[in-house]
Design a protein around this motif. Structure first.
Motif, PDB file in Angstrom:
ATOM      1  N   ARG A 137      -2.069   5.458  -0.179  1.00 16.97           N
ATOM      2  CA  ARG A 137      -2.583   6.808   0.092  1.00 16.97           C
ATOM      3  C   ARG A 137      -2.618   7.625  -1.195  1.00 16.97           C
ATOM      4  NH1 ARG A 137      -1.159  12.167   1.622  1.00 16.97           N
ATOM      5  NH2 ARG A 137      -2.002  12.803   3.665  1.00 16.97           N
ATOM      6  N   GLU A 138      -1.548   7.507  -1.987  1.00 16.95           N
ATOM      7  CA  GLU A 138      -1.443   8.276  -3.226  1.00 16.95           C
ATOM      8  C   GLU A 138      -2.574   7.922  -4.191  1.00 16.95           C
ATOM      9  OE1 GLU A 138       1.971   8.536  -0.915  1.00 16.95           O
ATOM     10  OE2 GLU A 138       1.090   6.672  -1.710  1.00 16.95           O
ATOM     11  N   ASP A 139      -2.880   6.627  -4.315  1.00 18.63           N
ATOM     12  CA  ASP A 139      -3.947   6.213  -5.238  1.00 18.63           C
ATOM     13  C   ASP A 139      -5.325   6.618  -4.730  1.00 18.63           C
ATOM     14  OD1 ASP A 139      -2.318   5.171  -7.175  1.00 18.63           O
ATOM     15  OD2 ASP A 139      -2.445   3.092  -6.468  1.00 18.63           O
ATOM     16  N   ILE A 140      -5.514   6.598  -3.411  1.00 16.39           N
ATOM     17  CA  ILE A 140      -6.792   7.048  -2.847  1.00 16.39           C
ATOM     18  C   ILE A 140      -7.048   8.494  -3.240  1.00 16.39           C
ATOM     19  CG2 ILE A 140      -7.953   7.674  -0.679  1.00 16.39           C
ATOM     20  CD1 ILE A 140      -6.634   5.184   0.573  1.00 16.39           C
ATOM     21  N   LEU A 141      -6.020   9.340  -3.116  1.00 15.84           N
ATOM     22  CA  LEU A 141      -6.169  10.752  -3.448  1.00 15.84           C
ATOM     23  C   LEU A 141      -6.267  10.951  -4.956  1.00 15.84           C
ATOM     24  CD1 LEU A 141      -3.610  12.332  -0.920  1.00 15.84           C
ATOM     25  CD2 LEU A 141      -6.068  11.917  -0.628  1.00 15.84           C
ATOM     26  N   CYS A 188       0.833  -1.213   0.000  1.00 14.50           N
ATOM     27  CA  CYS A 188       0.000   0.000   0.000  1.00 14.50           C
ATOM     28  C   CYS A 188       0.866   1.261   0.000  1.00 14.50           C
ATOM     29  CB  CYS A 188      -0.946   0.008   1.193  1.00 14.50           C
ATOM     30  SG  CYS A 188      -2.052  -1.416   1.253  1.00 14.50           S
ATOM     31  N   GLY A 189       1.977   1.189  -0.725  1.00 16.33           N
ATOM     32  CA  GLY A 189       2.861   2.337  -0.823  1.00 16.33           C
ATOM     33  C   GLY A 189       3.843   2.473   0.323  1.00 16.33           C
ATOM     34  N   VAL A 190       3.770   1.564   1.294  1.00 19.53           N
ATOM     35  CA  VAL A 190       4.672   1.602   2.442  1.00 19.53           C
ATOM     36  C   VAL A 190       5.819   0.624   2.204  1.00 19.53           C
ATOM     37  CG1 VAL A 190       4.898   1.264   4.923  1.00 19.53           C
ATOM     38  CG2 VAL A 190       2.766   2.175   3.984  1.00 19.53           C
ATOM     39  N   ALA A 191       7.054   1.124   2.244  1.00 20.85           N
ATOM     40  CA  ALA A 191       8.222   0.271   2.020  1.00 20.85           C
ATOM     41  C   ALA A 191       8.521  -0.551   3.269  1.00 20.85           C
ATOM     42  CB  ALA A 191       9.428   1.124   1.656  1.00 20.85           C
ATOM     43  N   LEU A 192       8.752  -1.855   3.079  1.00 20.83           N
ATOM     44  CA  LEU A 192       9.084  -2.763   4.177  1.00 20.83           C
ATOM     45  C   LEU A 192      10.538  -3.211   4.034  1.00 20.83           C
ATOM     46  CD1 LEU A 192       5.867  -4.984   4.130  1.00 20.83           C
ATOM     47  CD2 LEU A 192       6.327  -2.985   5.545  1.00 20.83           C
ATOM     48  N   PRO A 193      11.290  -3.215   5.132  1.00 22.38           N
ATOM     49  CA  PRO A 193      12.703  -3.611   5.044  1.00 22.38           C
ATOM     50  C   PRO A 193      12.857  -5.117   4.885  1.00 22.38           C
ATOM     51  CG  PRO A 193      12.089  -3.194   7.328  1.00 22.38           C
ATOM     52  CD  PRO A 193      10.896  -2.820   6.500  1.00 22.38           C
ATOM     53  N   ASP A 194      13.996  -5.526   4.355  1.00 19.93           N
ATOM     54  CA  ASP A 194      14.320  -6.955   4.303  1.00 19.93           C
ATOM     55  C   ASP A 194      14.619  -7.459   5.715  1.00 19.93           C
ATOM     56  OD1 ASP A 194      14.113  -7.356   1.516  1.00 19.93           O
ATOM     57  OD2 ASP A 194      16.094  -6.466   1.212  1.00 19.93           O
ATOM     58  N   GLY A 195      14.553  -8.776   5.874  1.00 23.93           N
ATOM     59  CA  GLY A 195      14.984  -9.396   7.124  1.00 23.93           C
ATOM     60  C   GLY A 195      13.934  -9.516   8.206  1.00 23.93           C
ATOM     61  N   PRO A 199       3.716   1.751  13.850  1.00 20.68           N
ATOM     62  CA  PRO A 199       2.572   1.180  13.119  1.00 20.68           C
ATOM     63  C   PRO A 199       2.461   1.766  11.712  1.00 20.68           C
ATOM     64  CG  PRO A 199       1.922   1.793  15.346  1.00 20.68           C
ATOM     65  CD  PRO A 199       3.308   2.356  15.140  1.00 20.68           C
ATOM     66  N   ILE A 200       2.067   0.946  10.756  1.00 23.52           N
ATOM     67  CA  ILE A 200       1.909   1.398   9.374  1.00 23.52           C
ATOM     68  C   ILE A 200       0.433   1.332   8.991  1.00 23.52           C
ATOM     69  CG2 ILE A 200       4.244   0.684   8.744  1.00 23.52           C
ATOM     70  CD1 ILE A 200       2.996  -1.725   7.284  1.00 23.52           C
ATOM     71  N   ILE A 201       0.007   2.273   8.147  1.00 25.53           N
ATOM     72  CA  ILE A 201      -1.376   2.290   7.659  1.00 25.53           C
ATOM     73  C   ILE A 201      -1.387   1.738   6.239  1.00 25.53           C
ATOM     74  CG2 ILE A 201      -3.309   3.761   7.004  1.00 25.53           C
ATOM     75  CD1 ILE A 201      -2.641   5.570   9.341  1.00 25.53           C
ATOM     76  N   THR A 202      -2.161   0.681   6.029  1.00 23.30           N
ATOM     77  CA  THR A 202      -2.243   0.009   4.721  1.00 23.30           C
ATOM     78  C   THR A 202      -3.712  -0.086   4.315  1.00 23.30           C
ATOM     79  OG1 THR A 202      -2.300  -2.182   5.776  1.00 23.30           O
ATOM     80  CG2 THR A 202      -0.139  -1.318   5.164  1.00 23.30           C
ATOM     81  N   PRO A 203      -4.250   0.956   3.702  1.00 21.16           N
ATOM     82  CA  PRO A 203      -5.691   1.004   3.414  1.00 21.16           C
ATOM     83  C   PRO A 203      -6.139  -0.064   2.429  1.00 21.16           C
ATOM     84  CG  PRO A 203      -4.627   3.151   3.131  1.00 21.16           C
ATOM     85  CD  PRO A 203      -3.545   2.140   3.223  1.00 21.16           C
ATOM     86  N   ALA A 204      -7.448  -0.297   2.425  1.00 21.41           N
ATOM     87  CA  ALA A 204      -8.055  -1.219   1.478  1.00 21.41           C
ATOM     88  C   ALA A 204      -9.346  -0.601   0.960  1.00 21.41           C
ATOM     89  CB  ALA A 204      -8.351  -2.560   2.139  1.00 21.41           C
ATOM     90  N   THR A 205      -9.708  -0.974  -0.252  1.00 17.95           N
ATOM     91  CA  THR A 205     -10.966  -0.519  -0.834  1.00 17.95           C
ATOM     92  C   THR A 205     -11.594  -1.679  -1.578  1.00 17.95           C
ATOM     93  OG1 THR A 205     -12.013   1.223  -2.149  1.00 17.95           O
ATOM     94  CG2 THR A 205      -9.982   0.291  -3.023  1.00 17.95           C
ATOM     95  N   VAL A 211     -11.194   9.754  -1.484  1.00 20.05           N
ATOM     96  CA  VAL A 211     -11.288  10.618  -0.305  1.00 20.05           C
ATOM     97  C   VAL A 211     -10.463  11.867  -0.606  1.00 20.05           C
ATOM     98  CG1 VAL A 211     -10.842  10.821   2.185  1.00 20.05           C
ATOM     99  CG2 VAL A 211     -11.435   8.591   1.219  1.00 20.05           C
ATOM    100  N   SER A 212     -10.943  13.030  -0.168  1.00 20.99           N
ATOM    101  CA  SER A 212     -10.160  14.248  -0.375  1.00 20.99           C
ATOM    102  C   SER A 212      -8.949  14.235   0.554  1.00 20.99           C
ATOM    103  CB  SER A 212     -11.009  15.487  -0.081  1.00 20.99           C
ATOM    104  OG  SER A 212     -11.231  15.622   1.316  1.00 20.99           O
ATOM    105  N   GLU A 213      -7.927  15.008   0.205  1.00 25.01           N
ATOM    106  CA  GLU A 213      -6.714  15.039   1.033  1.00 25.01           C
ATOM    107  C   GLU A 213      -7.024  15.555   2.435  1.00 25.01           C
ATOM    108  OE1 GLU A 213      -2.008  16.226   0.837  1.00 25.01           O
ATOM    109  OE2 GLU A 213      -3.358  16.980  -0.713  1.00 25.01           O
ATOM    110  N   GLU A 214      -7.864  16.565   2.521  1.00 22.67           N
ATOM    111  CA  GLU A 214      -8.232  17.129   3.821  1.00 22.67           C
ATOM    112  C   GLU A 214      -8.915  16.076   4.698  1.00 22.67           C
ATOM    113  OE1 GLU A 214     -10.871  20.855   5.665  1.00 22.67           O
ATOM    114  OE2 GLU A 214     -10.959  20.368   3.524  1.00 22.67           O
ATOM    115  N   GLU A 215      -9.818  15.314   4.101  1.00 23.95           N
ATOM    116  CA  GLU A 215     -10.515  14.270   4.853  1.00 23.95           C
ATOM    117  C   GLU A 215      -9.585  13.123   5.200  1.00 23.95           C
ATOM    118  OE1 GLU A 215     -15.038  14.847   3.049  1.00 23.95           O
ATOM    119  OE2 GLU A 215     -13.559  13.626   1.959  1.00 23.95           O
TER     120      GLU A 215
END
Length: 317
Positions: A157-161, A121-128, A138-144, A166-170
């Motif tokens: 987040r980028e694709d949601i906007l 969901c646009g969040v980079a995860l480290p190896d290992g 904590p990471i936010i990983t939205p779903a639709t 959802v608007s950026e403000e919301e």
């Protein structure tokens, strides 16, 4: 056991009806929602053939009690709970995104990571990382909902906007509320010897434009819990964590050849297995709520719910 797996009520001033995977929602007078938590069990976006005794009561009572324990942080839709399986609240326009937040690499995130993915969901995860390791933050990983069908799909987040879901403000408000709720839920879980591993929240907008928490919060259907005692030892040894969540059902289904994929059939759930699932739900309730679970009278569960809801609506009118 007598379970409730479907309803067909016709309440006074009823204007609409919606059937979700687990909940059934009645619209009253264009301003109230009557949400009934059934005993249906959903996994991999598929509803299982048999109901789980007391599951609906457990989900409803956990969700409504957590609503009251977090309303100082985040406003919510709830007005009353006229029945153990029922929540009544304000009619809201739901945001078409689920705010998933993860403190640990478990469940879906772990399965994606094991498959080699390092971007969720646009969040980079480290190896290992190992399964069930704690994230630094904590990471936010939205779903639709997917374009076709009811399946949830990961989204950044980028694709949601970009897609105007959802608007950026919301969205800034949704993220803030999500982190505040997860922090409070984690603190309550820790006070009871548990770890809130991950969860999802849904939000809506009231008629006057206020963003509020809707649906459920910190239930075994929307959340994953570990026991705090033994967590580090199990991680060091590479052992599985004992979970208080619906993940044990998913693992049982996977073991029996079902992941909701095309051509797969739901394996038969024996009465004995269903009883163990019910027991696990009760175990979670008693652990996370810190109180005994009191089973409601289910001898005439449909009549009980109808009577309690109609009494509430009559008193309110």
């Amino acid at each position: 056991m007598n379970t409730i797996t479907a309803t067909n009520f016709n309440f006074p001033n009823q204007k609409g009806f919606y059937k979700g995977k687990v909940r059934e929602v009645y619209t009253i007078n264009d301003d109230l929602l009557v949400m009934i938590a059934t005993d249906r069990l959903s996994a991999f976006d598929v509803v299982m053939p048999k109901g789980i005794p007391y599951k609906g009561q457990i989900l409803n009572q956990i969700a409504t009690k957590f609503m009251s324990q977090t309303q100082d942080l985040v406003p919510n839709w709830l007005i009353a709970t006229p029945d153990p399986n029922v929540a009544v609240g304000h009619l809201c326009e739901p945001f078409k995104v689920e705010m998933v937040i993860r403190g640990y690499m478990s469940g879906h995130a772990a399965r994606e990571y094991k498959a080699g993915k390092r971007l969720l969901c646009g969040v980079a995860l480290p190896d290992g990382l190992k399964e069930n390791d704690k994230f630094p933050e904590p990471i936010i990983t939205p779903a639709t909902k997917a374009e076709m069908g009811d399946h949830d799909e990961d989204i950044s987040r980028e694709d949601i906007l970009k897609r105007g879901i959802v608007s950026e403000e919301e969205y800034v408000v949704l993220e803030d509320y999500t982190r505040k709720l997860f922090q409070r839920g984690s603190e309550i879980a820790a006070s009871r010897g548990l770890i809130l591993v991950d969860t999802k929240y849904e939000f809506g907008k009231t008629k006057d434009g206020k963003i509020v928490l809707i649906d459920e919060i910190h239930t075994p259907d929307s959340s994953r819990y570990f026991y705090a005692a033994g967590y580090l030892d199990s991680q060091d040894k590479g052992e599985q964590q004992k979970q208080l969540s619906k993940e044990f059902v998913r693992q049982w289904l996977i073991t029996n050849g079902f992941q909701g994929l095309e051509g797969q059939s739901v394996p038969e759930m024996s009465d004995a297995y269903i009883e163990t699932v019910s027991d696990r739900y009760i175990e979670l309730y008693e652990n996370i709520m810190g109180e005994p679970f009191i089973k409601a009278d289910v001898s005439q569960i449909q009549v009980r719910i109808k009577t309690n809801v109609e009494r509430f609506l009559a008193d309110r009118s």
